[in-house]
Structure formats: structure tokens, C-alpha cells
Design a protein around this motif. Structure first.
Motif, mmCIF file in Angstrom:
data_model
loop_
_atom_site.group_PDB
_atom_site.id
_atom_site.type_symbol
_atom_site.label_atom_id
_atom_site.label_comp_id
_atom_site.label_asym_id
_atom_site.label_seq_id
_atom_site.Cartn_x
_atom_site.Cartn_y
_atom_site.Cartn_z
ATOM 1 N N PRO A 93 15.386 28.129 59.268
ATOM 2 C CA PRO A 93 16.542 27.557 58.999
ATOM 3 C C PRO A 93 18.099 28.060 59.563
ATOM 4 C CG PRO A 93 15.433 28.885 57.316
ATOM 5 C CD PRO A 93 14.565 28.867 58.550
ATOM 6 N N GLY B 52 20.475 25.557 64.218
ATOM 7 C CA GLY B 52 21.229 24.222 64.173
ATOM 8 C C GLY B 52 22.630 24.521 64.519
ATOM 9 N N TYR B 53 23.519 23.606 63.951
ATOM 10 C CA TYR B 53 24.855 23.622 64.199
ATOM 11 C C TYR B 53 25.747 24.022 62.755
ATOM 12 C CZ TYR B 53 24.055 20.897 68.236
ATOM 13 O OH TYR B 53 23.557 20.527 69.630
ATOM 14 N N TRP B 54 26.554 24.913 63.295
ATOM 15 C CA TRP B 54 27.358 25.466 62.210
ATOM 16 C C TRP B 54 28.866 25.887 62.374
ATOM 17 C CZ3 TRP B 54 24.458 27.114 58.164
ATOM 18 C CH2 TRP B 54 22.990 27.104 58.318
ATOM 19 N N PHE C 118 20.283 33.231 56.512
ATOM 20 C CA PHE C 118 20.500 31.652 55.936
ATOM 21 C C PHE C 118 20.390 31.945 54.430
ATOM 22 C CE2 PHE C 118 18.172 27.925 54.432
ATOM 23 C CZ PHE C 118 19.242 26.875 54.663
ATOM 24 N N ASP D 193 24.446 24.550 52.442
ATOM 25 C CA ASP D 193 23.384 25.555 53.310
ATOM 26 C C ASP D 193 24.471 26.482 54.024
ATOM 27 O OD1 ASP D 193 21.222 24.500 52.400
ATOM 28 O OD2 ASP D 193 21.010 23.104 54.354
ATOM 29 N N THR D 194 24.450 27.720 54.018
ATOM 30 C CA THR D 194 25.502 28.584 54.524
ATOM 31 C C THR D 194 24.563 29.866 55.465
ATOM 32 O OG1 THR D 194 26.717 28.377 52.323
ATOM 33 C CG2 THR D 194 27.084 30.420 53.798
ATOM 34 N N LEU D 195 25.542 29.942 56.377
ATOM 35 C CA LEU D 195 24.787 31.085 57.301
ATOM 36 C C LEU D 195 25.720 32.442 57.102
ATOM 37 C CD1 LEU D 195 22.780 31.149 59.300
ATOM 38 C CD2 LEU D 195 24.289 30.753 61.001
ATOM 39 N N LYS E 113 29.265 27.262 57.435
ATOM 40 C CA LYS E 113 28.669 26.155 56.805
ATOM 41 C C LYS E 113 27.876 25.196 57.821
ATOM 42 C CE LYS E 113 32.319 26.141 53.270
ATOM 43 N NZ LYS E 113 33.602 25.363 52.805
ATOM 44 N N LYS E 114 26.588 24.838 57.328
ATOM 45 C CA LYS E 114 25.944 23.875 58.129
ATOM 46 C C LYS E 114 26.833 22.590 58.389
ATOM 47 C CE LYS E 114 21.624 22.806 59.353
ATOM 48 N NZ LYS E 114 21.317 23.494 60.442
ATOM 49 N N THR F 198 26.665 19.017 61.351
ATOM 50 C CA THR F 198 25.967 17.988 62.207
ATOM 51 C C THR F 198 26.547 18.600 63.743
ATOM 52 O OG1 THR F 198 27.785 16.545 62.285
ATOM 53 C CG2 THR F 198 25.930 15.989 60.582
#
Length: 165
Positions: free
Chosen positions: A22, A25-27, A125, A136-138, A154-155, A157
Motif C-alpha cells: 500500500p 503508488g503516487y503521492w 502507510f 490514505d496517508t503516507l 496524501k494519496k 492519481t
């Protein structure tokens, strides 16, 4: 019985490869004081390690070099050459993180392209829970020894992460 075991093993192995961690991805990173977006990031695995590259940077030309990075390139940095000549967008500033558990990575490094400082990096994550985390936060933590600080990304696209300007 052997067929069932083989099928279950294939499903398990397939699920490991089909589902990304998780943290991947893009953040979008945010300034802690102004809460304004500072950069888009792509976090990905390569050879079992986690890396992060900037996809866009706010307020700078997208081909801007890390001119403020006056320090020498760390020996373990994934790219050769002086930091002060590396383009901010497209360089892996986060590198060699090891998986500690699902969504948690550490024992790697992050380099600040603004000044070239290297920090120990840990990423965790946090799924949106509509309590502490609305999305969803990293949690990105950089530290030197016991002293460090966290940023909360923050998550996004791919389009959102590349659109930061």
C-alpha cells in the motif's frame, strides 16, 4: 491432495505478485506550515527495495537541477554524479528502503534535493479511517539518529502527482 496444495501455492504466489504494497503508488507531499502541495512523488519497488522519485515540483521549472545540494553525493546514492547537477524531477531521492511489514518500510535513505542532506528514512502507510486519517496517508519520516520529523503525504492519481506546478 497434491493438486489442491499446488493450486493453493500458485494462488498465494500469484497474490504476492499481483498486489502491490500500500505504500507504493503516487503521492503528494505538503508543506507542514502552509499545507500547500510541494511535490508529486512516485513510490515503487525495485529488486525488493523501495524507492521514491519526484514526478513534479511546485514553484520551479520541471527541469530544475538540485542547485542547492552543495554536499557530496552519498556513496550509496542510486545515481552517479554530483547532486547539484541532478534534475529534481525524475531522480530517486528516496532509496533502498527495506520492507519491515505491510505498508512499513525503513532502514533506507532520503536526500533533501534542496541542500543535499541525507537522512535515514522510514515510510508508514495509514489507511483512511475517517478518524485520524481522512484519506490514505503516507507518513514519511527522516531522521539523523534519534532526532527526526515526519511529513504526511496524501494519496494521488498519476495525473495529480504530475500536475503539481
Amino acid at each position: 491432495m497434491k493438486k489442491i496444495t499446488a493450486i493453493l501455492a500458485a494462488l498465494f504466489i500469484g497474490s504476492v505478485f499481483c498486489f502491490a504494497d500500500p505504500a507504493e503508488g503516487y503521492w503528494i507531499s505538503y508543506d507542514e506550515k502552509t499545507n500547500e502541495a510541494t511535490a508529486g512523488w512516485y513510490i515503487y519497488q525495485k529488486d525488493g527495495k523501495l524507492f521514491g522519485t519526484m514526478t513534479a515540483v511546485h514553484g520551479e521549472p520541471q527541469d530544475q537541477v538540485a542547485y542547492g545540494a552543495k554536499k557530496a553525493t552519498p556513496k550509496d546514492f542510486p545515481k552517479q554524479g554530483p547532486l547539484c547537477e541532478m534534475v529534481m524531477v525524475g531522480t530517486d531521492w528516496i532509496y533502498n528502503l527495506e520492507n519491515l511489514s505491510e505498508g512499513v518500510w525503513g532502514k533506507g535513505s532520503i536526500v533533501d534535493p534542496g541542500d543535499g542532506s541525507k537522512y535515514t528514512c522510514k515510510i508508514a502507510f495509514h489507511a483512511a479511517d475517517n478518524k485520524k486519517y481522512s484519506v490514505d496517508t503516507l507518513e514519511m519520516r527522516g531522521s539523523i539518529g534519534p532526532i527526526g520529523r515526519s511529513q504526511y503525504w496524501k494519496k494521488a492519481t498519476e495525473e495529480e502527482a504530475r500536475a503539481i506546478r
